[in-house]
Structure formats: structure tokens, C-alpha cells
Scaffold this active site. Structure first.
Site, PDB file in Angstrom:
ATOM      1  N   GLY B  40      -5.509   9.813  -9.540  1.00 23.37           N
ATOM      2  CA  GLY B  40      -5.252  10.028  -8.114  1.00 23.37           C
ATOM      3  C   GLY B  40      -6.346   9.369  -7.283  1.00 23.37           C
ATOM      4  N   GLY B  42      -6.291   9.571  -3.658  1.00 19.83           N
ATOM      5  CA  GLY B  42      -6.262  10.053  -2.284  1.00 19.83           C
ATOM      6  C   GLY B  42      -7.702  10.297  -1.852  1.00 19.83           C
ATOM      7  CG  LEU B  43      -8.727  11.721   2.107  1.00 20.97           C
ATOM      8  CD1 LEU B  43      -8.736  12.773   3.203  1.00 20.97           C
ATOM      9  CD2 LEU B  43      -9.563  10.521   2.528  1.00 20.97           C
ATOM     10  CG  HIS B 266       2.673  22.759  10.079  1.00 17.08           C
ATOM     11  ND1 HIS B 266       3.085  22.730  11.384  1.00 17.08           N
ATOM     12  CD2 HIS B 266       1.406  22.299  10.069  1.00 17.08           C
ATOM     13  CE1 HIS B 266       2.090  22.272  12.133  1.00 17.08           C
ATOM     14  NE2 HIS B 266       1.062  22.002  11.361  1.00 17.08           N
ATOM     15  NE  ARG B 337      -1.524  24.528  10.543  1.00 20.80           N
ATOM     16  CZ  ARG B 337      -2.073  23.494   9.930  1.00 20.80           C
ATOM     17  NH1 ARG B 337      -2.094  23.448   8.612  1.00 20.80           N
ATOM     18  NH2 ARG B 337      -2.593  22.498  10.604  1.00 20.80           N
ATOM     19  CG  HIS B 408       1.838  21.184   6.205  1.00 19.63           C
ATOM     20  ND1 HIS B 408       2.101  19.851   6.414  1.00 19.63           N
ATOM     21  CD2 HIS B 408       0.561  21.379   6.630  1.00 19.63           C
ATOM     22  CE1 HIS B 408       1.028  19.281   6.964  1.00 19.63           C
ATOM     23  NE2 HIS B 408       0.091  20.181   7.080  1.00 19.63           N
ATOM     24  NE  ARG B 442      -4.532  22.642   4.359  1.00 12.58           N
ATOM     25  CZ  ARG B 442      -4.319  21.933   5.466  1.00 12.58           C
ATOM     26  NH1 ARG B 442      -5.264  21.766   6.362  1.00 12.58           N
ATOM     27  NH2 ARG B 442      -3.132  21.388   5.692  1.00 12.58           N
TER      28      ARG B 442
HETATM   29  C1  LIG Z   1       2.060  15.337   7.223  1.00 12.39           C
HETATM   30  C2  LIG Z   1       0.751  15.935   6.822  1.00 12.39           C
HETATM   31  C3  LIG Z   1      -0.284  16.031   7.744  1.00 12.39           C
HETATM   32  C4  LIG Z   1      -1.514  16.569   7.376  1.00 12.39           C
HETATM   33  N1  LIG Z   1      -2.495  16.646   8.302  1.00 12.39           N
HETATM   34  C5  LIG Z   1      -3.707  17.142   7.949  1.00 12.39           C
HETATM   35  C6  LIG Z   1      -4.781  17.194   8.889  1.00 12.39           C
HETATM   36  O1  LIG Z   1      -4.634  16.782  10.041  1.00 12.39           O
HETATM   37  N2  LIG Z   1      -5.970  17.678   8.484  1.00 12.39           N
HETATM   38  C7  LIG Z   1      -6.173  18.114   7.222  1.00 12.39           C
HETATM   39  O2  LIG Z   1      -7.287  18.520   6.908  1.00 12.39           O
HETATM   40  N3  LIG Z   1      -5.173  18.081   6.305  1.00 12.39           N
HETATM   41  C8  LIG Z   1      -3.951  17.609   6.639  1.00 12.39           C
HETATM   42  N4  LIG Z   1      -2.944  17.579   5.706  1.00 12.39           N
HETATM   43  C9  LIG Z   1      -3.223  17.953   4.317  1.00 12.39           C
HETATM   44  C10 LIG Z   1      -3.978  16.831   3.604  1.00 12.39           C
HETATM   45  O3  LIG Z   1      -3.499  15.588   4.043  1.00 12.39           O
HETATM   46  C11 LIG Z   1      -3.848  16.854   2.092  1.00 12.39           C
HETATM   47  O4  LIG Z   1      -4.047  18.146   1.622  1.00 12.39           O
HETATM   48  C12 LIG Z   1      -4.895  15.973   1.442  1.00 12.39           C
HETATM   49  O5  LIG Z   1      -4.885  14.702   2.011  1.00 12.39           O
HETATM   50  C13 LIG Z   1      -4.688  15.868  -0.060  1.00 12.39           C
HETATM   51  O6  LIG Z   1      -5.578  14.909  -0.592  1.00 12.39           O
HETATM   52  P1  LIG Z   1      -5.727  14.702  -2.154  1.00 12.39           P
HETATM   53  O7  LIG Z   1      -6.743  13.636  -2.335  1.00 12.39           O
HETATM   54  O8  LIG Z   1      -5.971  16.005  -2.797  1.00 12.39           O
HETATM   55  O9  LIG Z   1      -4.299  14.214  -2.656  1.00 12.39           O
HETATM   56  P2  LIG Z   1      -3.336  12.994  -2.220  1.00 12.39           P
HETATM   57  O10 LIG Z   1      -3.832  12.261  -1.049  1.00 12.39           O
HETATM   58  O11 LIG Z   1      -1.964  13.562  -2.186  1.00 12.39           O
HETATM   59  O12 LIG Z   1      -3.439  11.982  -3.418  1.00 12.39           O
HETATM   60  C14 LIG Z   1      -2.834  12.215  -4.652  1.00 12.39           C
HETATM   61  C15 LIG Z   1      -3.103  11.030  -5.522  1.00 12.39           C
HETATM   62  O13 LIG Z   1      -2.720  11.331  -6.857  1.00 12.39           O
HETATM   63  C16 LIG Z   1      -1.917  10.321  -7.380  1.00 12.39           C
HETATM   64  N5  LIG Z   1      -1.065  10.956  -8.389  1.00 12.39           N
HETATM   65  C17 LIG Z   1      -0.350  12.095  -8.292  1.00 12.39           C
HETATM   66  N6  LIG Z   1       0.249  12.376  -9.455  1.00 12.39           N
HETATM   67  C18 LIG Z   1      -0.091  11.395 -10.311  1.00 12.39           C
HETATM   68  C19 LIG Z   1       0.207  11.124 -11.666  1.00 12.39           C
HETATM   69  N7  LIG Z   1       0.958  11.946 -12.402  1.00 12.39           N
HETATM   70  N8  LIG Z   1      -0.304  10.000 -12.215  1.00 12.39           N
HETATM   71  C20 LIG Z   1      -1.089   9.149 -11.499  1.00 12.39           C
HETATM   72  N9  LIG Z   1      -1.412   9.384 -10.219  1.00 12.39           N
HETATM   73  C21 LIG Z   1      -0.925  10.491  -9.643  1.00 12.39           C
HETATM   74  C22 LIG Z   1      -1.236   9.693  -6.212  1.00 12.39           C
HETATM   75  O14 LIG Z   1      -0.858   8.379  -6.529  1.00 12.39           O
HETATM   76  C23 LIG Z   1      -2.346   9.759  -5.168  1.00 12.39           C
HETATM   77  O15 LIG Z   1      -3.197   8.651  -5.332  1.00 12.39           O
HETATM   78  C24 LIG Z   1      -1.704  17.046   6.062  1.00 12.39           C
HETATM   79  C25 LIG Z   1      -0.678  16.954   5.142  1.00 12.39           C
HETATM   80  C26 LIG Z   1       0.561  16.449   5.526  1.00 12.39           C
HETATM   81  C27 LIG Z   1       1.669  16.459   4.538  1.00 12.39           C
END
Ligand SMILES: Cc1cc2nc3c(=O)[nH]c(=O)nc-3n(C[C@H](O)[C@H](O)[C@H](O)COP(=O)(O)OP(=O)(O)OC[C@H]3O[C@@H](n4cnc5c(N)ncnc54)[C@H](O)[C@@H]3O)c2cc1C
Ligand code: SF4
Ligand code: FES
Lengths: 253, 644
Positions: B40, B42-43, B266, B337, B408, B442
Site C-alpha cells: 500500500g 497511500g499516505l 458520514h 457525524r 465513509h 473518528r
Molecule cells: C471521500 C473521502 C474524503 C476523506 N476526507 C478526509 C479528510 O478530509 N481528512 C481526513 O483526515 N480523512 C479523510 N478521509 C479518510 C482518509 O482519506 C483515509 O482514511 C486515509 O487516506 C487512508 O489512508 P491509508 O494510507 O491508510 O490508505 P489508502 O490511501 O486507502 O491506501 C491504500 C493503499 O493500499 C493499496 N492496497 C490495498 N490493498 C492492496 C493489496 N491487496 N495489494 C496491494 N496493494 C493494496 C492500495 O493500492 C493503496 O496504495 C476521507 C475519505 C474519503 C473516502
């Protein structure tokens, strides 16, 4: 809810990178104008799977215009007929009942098709890897408010930073040039104080990688700006060109 | 088994610094002898991968999208919290800590939450140094806003796309490490299983999504950063690809699952328009600062609205029920929320919903436009209004928006200790996929904060301790566990392809979503949950007999990808229902109808439920085993939330 629109789709099908590919015609029936374009394709695909046929492959993920994963060249336009939106934000009410819609992948030598409507855009990642960053490590950085940045500059940098790396600019350009994308990335950092230390190295490294990937030259037709879903402006290209020439000059000195 | 959260001794403010001092360090010359797998980007994942590579470890990073910049974090709109107190409005680490514990309805660990608040300030510094273009004031300093009902202004933002800008920052530092050869990036790769050797996580099995090739990858530690599982409900605000597979496979290999039923719904999303709907779009929470939520006072009037005989503006002021303002005079439209969502559902269940489906309430800006002028409203919310118009074809400047709650975020996830380590040594979980610091609910703008805290600041310290203890001996990829796990994955794929049933994966997914939403959504009852358990069980049996998966493994095959994900969602759904069933109290996002106050508000039961529920997988079709980690509160006093 199904709707009352019936459409004919001419879709580019190609098994893999090695396959020649060609158009296949499908019917999309009982489509609601409230569906998004991709939901319309979902409906067609569900029908194909039910018949045991291979569904049409297209890239997508967020479906709200921000991840840059969706693409599609629709009736000769990148991201379809409407300005300033991505394909996933396009709704069927933008089409007429009975219409024939032609759907193709992005076409560019640096974006080879991997299947049907999906292309390989890893060339963009490699351009970023060549220099699209500020070389700081985690930890040991100054307090965020140490360097004030005038709001106008910050806003301008933000505008460049809104690029979603979708590649529509390349698809729209008859030369398949990536200048709009690359210049947006370069501009963001060139505008900010954080980006100054590596400003001229960065532009050289990223432009060199862009050329190595086989993107075409810019002949200022401006098609990219028109099709860009984030309305990235051509002034980014001018800024990049200036920085590029300055960097050459600095090097010669 | 006793769950050891490994919360360090000492006062809250000292715990993290003391702990860091006590952790073992890996000798700089030895770091390059270790390989760390990060699933993964993401952030949480991108920040972890880059930071670990900077320290000198070799990193292999994976994501299923075509580029690491597209992870779902990109979609976050609102902002990120940090206790910077730049506004001098009384914010502090202590206050952010307190707000988060309270907002989570006292179901999170004090030690973790305090650390989160503590490192929040470093996150903003780090992002600014990378060139993240946060919003600024005219003086050139960073702007903040107050968000989600917080009484201080601590949310940093970048217009409506904070997530994209933060992720691009993390992606840029990750790109630099890829360029330097310290990170090998595997795009379009999906992790399908975890390899455990002698009780330790030592690798993963992945499928190259383009060629279908199954690969094994070995590492000294595995970090799962795979995001939330809201798509178990089929419709949610999550991106289409969000899934539970990585953590669910790890769960079946021995990692306990924490609080699976805690889901955040949400309140302000664009309502469903029909069966074709593939996802739901969030309208930022900030709209509730100026919009007023209402439905008609009578069912009759709602019915006429639905049929189109009446328009919103035909309904007179005295015939409208501004239910949030009526019930919660002090917070009004700004209640948290969960409260806002539940009240919208009550209005709809009462037959007073609006829109052609009747499953929506109004969010009305007419008063705000009258008070502040259309220009001001446009400056504040223009892009959101455009987005709404784009999707619904209705103009929110002229008629009220229709909104309805949607799934959400998932507070539940893999159980981790203070070091972010799961119950499998060497397996760590970061970001939304761990059971996290948010308790049962949250707060807005805290997920981005947690993902980056985990990746930039926590894991670089804690993973080193584990690695120093196991030593740099290379991992043996020839160990039979690798081949065996790969074989299991292969067999599962072969099984899918052989079924040749009559219903598509999406049909099963939609059915699962309906069950989850109906019985394990905004309000849960014992009776409903028991019913859901039966329904999910039947669905699972049928799925494994009757699903259609077309094509073959050796190609880009979305039907196969989805089948694997939905199969895992079905199993997770069952566990969520079990968890919701056993937690007989209401807390945060988990509302048990049987547990409410006389006024109909959520009623917590601290005497019996002040614990984290950590579930252990016990074999196919066996009930999972519940372990309890008691939550100890030494610094805050537990009170019932009240927003009256
Ligand atoms: C529309 C929306 C708006 C939001 N707004 C806010 C906000 O304003 N403020 C806030 O704090 N939070 C907000 N959130 C929540 C927040 O965005 C998420 O909780 C957070 O970004 C999750 O980050 P992460 O790095 O944990 O996962 P993600 O960013 O979901 O990354 C997951 C990663 O894992 C990888 N992955 C998943 N499964 C597999 C697999 N089996 N094999 C290989 N790779 C895999 C994906 O490719 C990706 O790279 C929002 C969420 C949504 C849906
Ligand atoms: S410049 Fe515009 S069209 Fe090109 S990649 Fe960026 S967002 Fe897409
Ligand atoms: S699917 Fe994310 S931008 Fe279209």
C-alpha cells in the site's frame, strides 16, 4: 433504476500489448441519464459477463475526478465532450438517445495499450522519479511557519499542483507531447521557496526523462489546455521553458 | 492469550520519548542488510516506505493501482488536524488528545492517542518542507479552519483537495527513493496472501495484475498499509478498488482483528439514485456550517414532494422540521457525524424523506444566501456546489441539496500494539487498516493525521526494534512456506475460474452491501443482526457455488480480481455482524437500538464494554475467538457525550 436511453458503442478491444486490436460494436440499452459514463460501461460489462464474455477493461478508481486513473477518448475527445471534468464525472445526460459513441484508449507511443482501454502511464512516474521532489528526509525540518509564502505565490503553486497525472494532455496533443504535465509539476516546485535549491537541476532532469520516454515536441497548439480536466494553464509551459533555458545558461557558465 | 498493548510506563507526555529511547537501534551499516515489504502506498504506506528507505533499509513497495499516486488517500477533501496552536486559540497537544479520546467515545487507548497528538505538529512541518501547497493567509503564514465541530481552528487544508496534496508530497519523497534505488516499486500488483515462517511474517504472495503471474516476495518485516474496508457495504464514499483482502488474509494467518463493527457513516453524501449506482460522493462536512437540514413536518407533504406535486420552496416555514436544530439547540446542524446521520435516517424511516426515492433529507442554503449573499456562498462552497450540480443536474443555489448518510470510514482493522505490530511478529499495520486511534468514532481531519503519523514518525522507530532483535540474517525464500502459500493462492484462483455459475461478482457484492447496510449500518438490533448472520452465511454458500468468473488467470482480469475481493468481504461481513452482536452497548458509530437513553441518544456501557474486541480466526466456518484488551483511563474522566 434503468432508463430509456439506447446507445450504440464502438469500443476499442485489444487483448494485450502484443495484440493488434480493433473496434467492436455493443448495444447499451435502458440507460438512465443519471448514470455516469463509467456506470453505463458497468452495465454493458455486467451483460457481457453474464454471457460468459470478457468485459471491457478500463482504468478507474476514485470515480470523483481526483485520482487520475480513468482515461478514455470519447468521440474524439479526451475525457469526453465536456470541459474541465474527467471521464468518471461525465454523465449520460450529456449524450442523446440513439447516439453512437466511439470509445478509444489514450493514443501515444509513450503510453502503450495494455488491454482494451487501459494504457501504461508509468512513463509519468519515471519523469517524477527523475527529479519531481525536494530532497528532504523525514525529521529535522524547520517549523512550517518559518518561511512565509505570499498568498498569491502559494495559490499559483497550488493551481499547478492540482494536476492529477491523468495523461489527457498527451492524448489530446497531435504530437503526444507531455509538456503540460511536466511543466505543471516543475512549476509547483519552481514557485515555492522549498523548491529553489534544486530548481535548475530538476528542470533538466525531468525534461531529459520526458525526452527519453519518447513524448513529442510542443508546437503550441494548446489542445492540452482545452482537454485538461484540471484546467492546468499553458503559462506553466512558458515557465518551464524559461527555467530550462536558464538552466542551460547556468551550466555553460 | 493476554493481549499486551505494550503501552510504556510513565506520564502521558513522557511515554513516547521514553519508549523511543528504550527501543533497540539497528546499526547504520546493517540497515542495508534488511528488506522491508510495504503493501500500500497511500499516505501511510508512501510515508513509511520513503522514511525507511531514507534510513537505509531496502524497501519493496506494492499497490494495485497503476501508480502509487492514485491511492485512495488522494480523495480526502477537508483537511488534516495538527495541534500547532498557530491561532493562539487555546489549542495544545493535550486538547487534541482530549478531543480525540472524547470524539472516539472513550474506546481508544490513551497512550496511542496522546502520541498521535504529539507528532501531529511534526507532520505539518514535514509536508511544508516537501513543498505541499497548503492554504495561506495574506501574511504568508499557514491558514487553518475549524472542522467537524472542533472549538479550535486546527485543520490545515489545501482547498478541497488536501488528500491529493499530502499524498503527492509523500509520493514525491517516495519517488526520490525509487530513483536512488532504495525502494523497488511494484504497481498493478495485488497482495493475495501473507507468508508466515516459524510464526513470523516473512513475505507475501502477489499477483501481477497485468500478466497474472503469481510471485513471492521475502522480507524481514511486512507492513500492511492497505486502507479501509468500507466497500463491504458495496456503496460507500471509498474508491472502487478499496478492499479488505490484504488484512483479511493476514487475519486468517493469525493477526487478530480489532473492533470490526466500528464504521463511520458520514451524514452529507449525495443520495443513491438507482441500482446502477457504483459509489457515493461525499459533500464536505463544512457545508453544515451554513446549510440547514430539514424535512417536511408531515408524511403527506413528503409524499407530494416525492411525486413532484410540490417543490421544496412551496413548503412554508411553519411546515418544515429543522430536526437537528429542534433536538440539539446548542449544536444544531453541527452535531457530530454519527448523531447527524442517525437523525436523517429516523426522518426517512418516519416516511418524511424527500427526493423521488424518499431516501434523502434537505440541506438548505437559502437562509445563508439571504444573509451572506450568493457571492460569499459561492466563494466558500463553489466547487462543492458545482460537483453537486454535475452529479444531480440540480442547482443548489436555487433549490436545497438532497443529502443522505453513506459509509465513509472504518475505525476497525487489524489489532496492533503501541509499536503498530499485529499479533503476528514482524507484521505491522498502519493507517486506516489498523484498528487505530479513533476508538468508536473518528473526528474529521484525523485520518490523514494518523496515516502520516504512523508512516513518517512511528514505524521508523518501532520497526527498528523488531529488526534489531531478529538480526540481519537473510530470509530464506526457499522455505516451503513460500511455495505452500503460493499454492493456496493458485488453488483459490483455479476454483474461482472453474465455478462458471450464473450470477456476477457485482450481484453478490450488491446483495452483501444491502444486508450490511440494512442490519449492520446506522442502527443495529439483536434481532436484525442475527438475521443478517444467516443471510450472509447463505450468500457465502451460494457465492462459492454460483459465481461467474470469466477469462483466465494469465491476463488483466477484472472479474477475477473482484471475485477475490468480494469473497473476502463476505467473510469479513460475518465477523462485523458478530462483533456488533456481542457489543450490546451503543458507542460512537455503533448504535445498538436496545441501548439508548430516554431521549433516544446512544448509551454507552463502560462497566461492561470499555475494551477493544480483538477477534482471532479459528478455522473455516468456526466461530472466531474473542479476546478483550481492557482500556484503562488514567487521565480523562469518562462522560456521556451530550450535544443538546
Ligand atoms: C471521500 C473521502 C474524503 C476523506 N476526507 C478526509 C479528510 O478530509 N481528512 C481526513 O483526515 N480523512 C479523510 N478521509 C479518510 C482518509 O482519506 C483515509 O482514511 C486515509 O487516506 C487512508 O489512508 P491509508 O494510507 O491508510 O490508505 P489508502 O490511501 O486507502 O491506501 C491504500 C493503499 O493500499 C493499496 N492496497 C490495498 N490493498 C492492496 C493489496 N491487496 N495489494 C496491494 N496493494 C493494496 C492500495 O493500492 C493503496 O496504495 C476521507 C475519505 C474519503 C473516502
Ligand atoms: S496537465 Fe491536466 S491533462 Fe495533463 S496530466 Fe495533468 S491533469 Fe491530466
Ligand atoms: S476514476 Fe479517479 S479521476 Fe476518474
Amino acid at each position: 433504476m434503468s432508463g430509456n436511453m439506447n446507445l450504440t458503442l464502438k469500443v476499442w478491444r485489444q487483448k494485450n500489448a502484443g495484440d493488434k486490436g480493433g473496434f467492436v460494436t455493443y448495444k447499451a440499452e435502458q440507460i438512465s441519464p443519471d448514470m455516469s459514463f463509467l456506470e453505463m460501461l458497468d452495465v454493458v460489462n455486467e451483460g457481457l459477463v453474464k454471457k460468459g464474455e470478457d468485459p471491457i477493461y478500463f482504468d478507474h478508481d476514485c470515480r470523483e475526478g481526483i485520482c487520475g486513473m480513468c482515461s478514455l477518448y470519447i468521440n474524439g475527445r479526451a475525457h469526453g465532450p465536456k470541459r474541465a471534468i474527467t471521464t468518471c464525472q461525465l454523465h449520460m445526460r450529456s449524450f442523446k438517445d440513439g447516439e453512437t459513441i466511439t470509445i478509444e484508449p489514450w493514443r501515444a507511443a509513450a503510453f502503450p495499450v495494455i488491454k482494451d482501454l487501459a494504457v501504461d502511464r508509468s512513463s509519468f512516474d519515471r519523469i517524477q522519479q527523475a527529479g519531481g521532489y525536494v530532497s528532504v528526509n523525514t525529521g529535522g525540518v524547520p517549523d512550517a511557519n518559518t518561511i512565509p509564502i505570499p498568498k498569491v505565490i502559494a495559490d499559483e503553486a497550488f493551481n499547478s499542483a492540482t494536476c492529477i497525472q491523468c495523461g489527457a494532455c498527451v492524448a489530446a496533443c497531435k504530437n503526444a507531447s507531455a509538456m503540460l504535465f511536466v511543466s505543471a509539476k516543475i512549476s509547483q516546485l519552481a514557485l515555492l521557496p522549498q523548491g529553489q535549491a534544486e530548481r535548475y537541476q530538476r528542470v533538466q532532469a525531468m525534461v531529459a526523462q520526458m525526452d527519453a520516454e519518447g513524448f513529442g515536441n510542443c508546437t503550441n497548439t494548446g489542445a492540452c489546455e482545452v482537454e485538461c480536466p484540471k484546467e492546468i494553464s499553458l503559462t506553466n509551459i512558458a515557465r518551464m521553458n524559461r527555467d530550462y533555458f536558464t538552466s542551460k545558461f547556468l551550466k555553460e557558465e | 492469550m493476554i493481549l499486551d498493548s505494550k503501552i510504556p510506563e510513565g506520564s502521558l507526555a513522557e511515554k513516547w520519548s521514553k519508549h523511543k529511547f528504550n527501543l533497540k537501534l539497528v546499526n547504520p551499516a546493517n540497515k542495508r542488510k534488511y528488506t522491508i515489504i510495504v503493501v500500500g502506498t497511500g499516505l501511510a504506506g508512501a510515508s513509511a516506505a520513503a522514511s525507511l528507505a531514507e534510513l537505509g533499509y531496502n524497501v519493496k513497495a506494492f499497490c494495485f493501482q497503476d501508480s502509487s499516486r492514485r491511492a485512495h488517500s488522494i480523495a480526502a477533501q477537508g483537511g488534516i488536524n495538527a495541534a500547532k496552536n498557530y491561532r493562539n486559540d487555546g489549542d495544545s497537544v493535550q486538547r487534541l488528545f482530549y478531543d480525540t479520546i472524547k470524539g472516539g467515545d472513550y474506546r481508544a487507548r490513551e497512550g496511542n492517542v496522546y502520541r498521535l497528538a504529539e507528532v501531529s505538529v511534526n507532520i505539518i512541518d514535514q509536508c511544508v518542507a516537501q513543498g505541499v501547497p497548503f492554504a495561506r493567509e495574506y501574511g504568508g503564514l499557514l491558514d487553518t479552519r475549524s472542522f467537524g465541530g472542533a472549538q479550535v481552528s486546527r485543520t490545515f487544508y489545501a482547498k478541497g483537495q488536501t488528500g491529493q496534496q499530502l499524498l503527492l508530497g509523500a509520493y514525491s519523497v517516495l519517488s526520490r527513493q525509487i530513483n536512488e534505488g532504495k525502494v523497488t516499486m511494484y504497481d498493478r500488483h495485488e497482495m493475495l496472501d501473507l507468508v508466515v515462517v516459524d510464526g513470523k511474517a516473512q513475505g507475501i504472495v502477489t499477483r501481477n495484475l497485468v500478466s497474472g503471474e503469481l510471485e513471492t516476495h521475502a522480507g524481514h518485516a511486512v507492513l500492511l498499509c492497505t486502507g479501509g474496508y468500507g466497500n463491504v457495504f458495496y456503496l460507500s464514499t471509498n474508491a472502487m478498488g478499496c478492499n479488505t483482502t490484504a488484512i483479511w488474509r493476514a487475519h486468517k494467518k493469525g493477526a487478530f482483528f480489532g473492533n470490526p463493527c466500528y464504521t463511520q457513516i458520514h451524514p452529507t453524501c449525495i443520495p443513491v439514485t438507482g441500482d446502477h449506482q457504483s459509489k457515493l460522493t461525499l459533500m464536505s462536512e463544512s457545508l453544515r456550517n451554513d446549510g440547514r437540514v430539514w424535512v417536511p413536518k408531515t408524511k403527506e407533504m413528503s409524499a407530494r414532494l416525492r411525486k413532484g406535486e410540490l417543490k421544496a420552496k412551496d413548503i412554508k416555514e411553519e411546515d418544515r422540521d429543522y430536526f437537528l436544530e429542534r433536538k440539539y439547540p446548542s449544536f444544531g446542524n453541527l452535531v457530530p457525524r454519527d448523531v447527524a446521520s442517525r437523525n436523517a435516517k429516523e426522518a426517512v424511516d418516519d416516511g418524511r424523506g424527500v427526493g423521488s426515492s424518499g431516501v434523502a433529507v434537505f440541506l438548505d442554503f437559502a437562509d445563508a444566501i439571504k444573509r451572506l449573499g450568493k457571492d460569499t456562498i459561492e466563494a466558500k462552497y463553489g466547487n462543492l456546489f458545482d460537483m453537486y450540480y454535475q452529479i444531480t443536474d440540480e442547482n443548489p443555489y436555487e433549490q436545497p441539496m438532497r443529502i443522505y448518510p453513506a459509509v465513509h470510514y472504518t475505525m476497525g482493522g487489524l489489532w496492533v500494539d503501541y509499536n503498530l505490530q499485529t499479533t503476528i511478529p514482524g507484521l505491522f499495520a498502519l493507517g486506516e487498516c489498523n484498528f487505530s486511534d479513533h476508538g468508536a468514532n473518528r473526528l474529521g481531519a484525523s485520518a490523514l493525521m494518523q496515516g502520516l503519523a504512523d508512516g513518517y514518525f512511528v514505524i521508523p522507530a518501532t520497526v527498528g526494534d523488531y529488526l534489531a532483535n531478529i538480526g540481519p540474517k537473510p530470509v530464506d525464500e526457499n522455505h516451503p512456506a513460500f511455495a505452500e502459500t503460493k499454492k493456496e493462492v493458485e488453488d483459490r484462483i483455479t476454483k474461482f475460474l472453474s465455478l462458471k455459475g450464473t450470477k456476477t461478482v457485482d450481484e453478490y457484492h450488491r446483495e452483501l452491501g444491502k444486508i450490511m447496510w440494512e442490519y449492520c449500518g446506522m442502527a443495529r438490533t439483536e434481532e436484525g443482526l442475527i438475521k443478517a448472520k444467516g443471510l450472509i452465511h447463505e450468500l457465502k454458500e451460494e457465492f462459492w457455488k454460483n459465481v461467474i468468473v470469466v477469462g483466465k488467470n494469465e491476463e488483466l482480469n477484472q472479474s477475477l480480481e473482484k471475485a477475490g475481493r468480494v469473497a473476502d468481504f463476505i467473510e469479513l461481513g460475518e465477523l462485523m455482524v458478530d462483533d456488533a452482536l456481542h457489543r450490546k452497548e451503543s458507542c460512537g458509530g455503533h448504535f445498538r437500538v436496545e441501548s439508548q437513553t430516554e431521549e433516544g441518544e446512544a448509551k454507552r456501557d463502560d462497566e461492561n464494554f470499555a475494551y477493544v474486541a480483538a477477534w482471532q480466526y479459528a478455522g473455516d466456518n468456526q466461530p472466531e475467538v474473542l479476546h478483550k484488551e481492557n482500556l484503562v483511563f488514567e487521565n480523562v474522566k469518562l462522560t456521556q457525550r451530550s450535544y443538546k
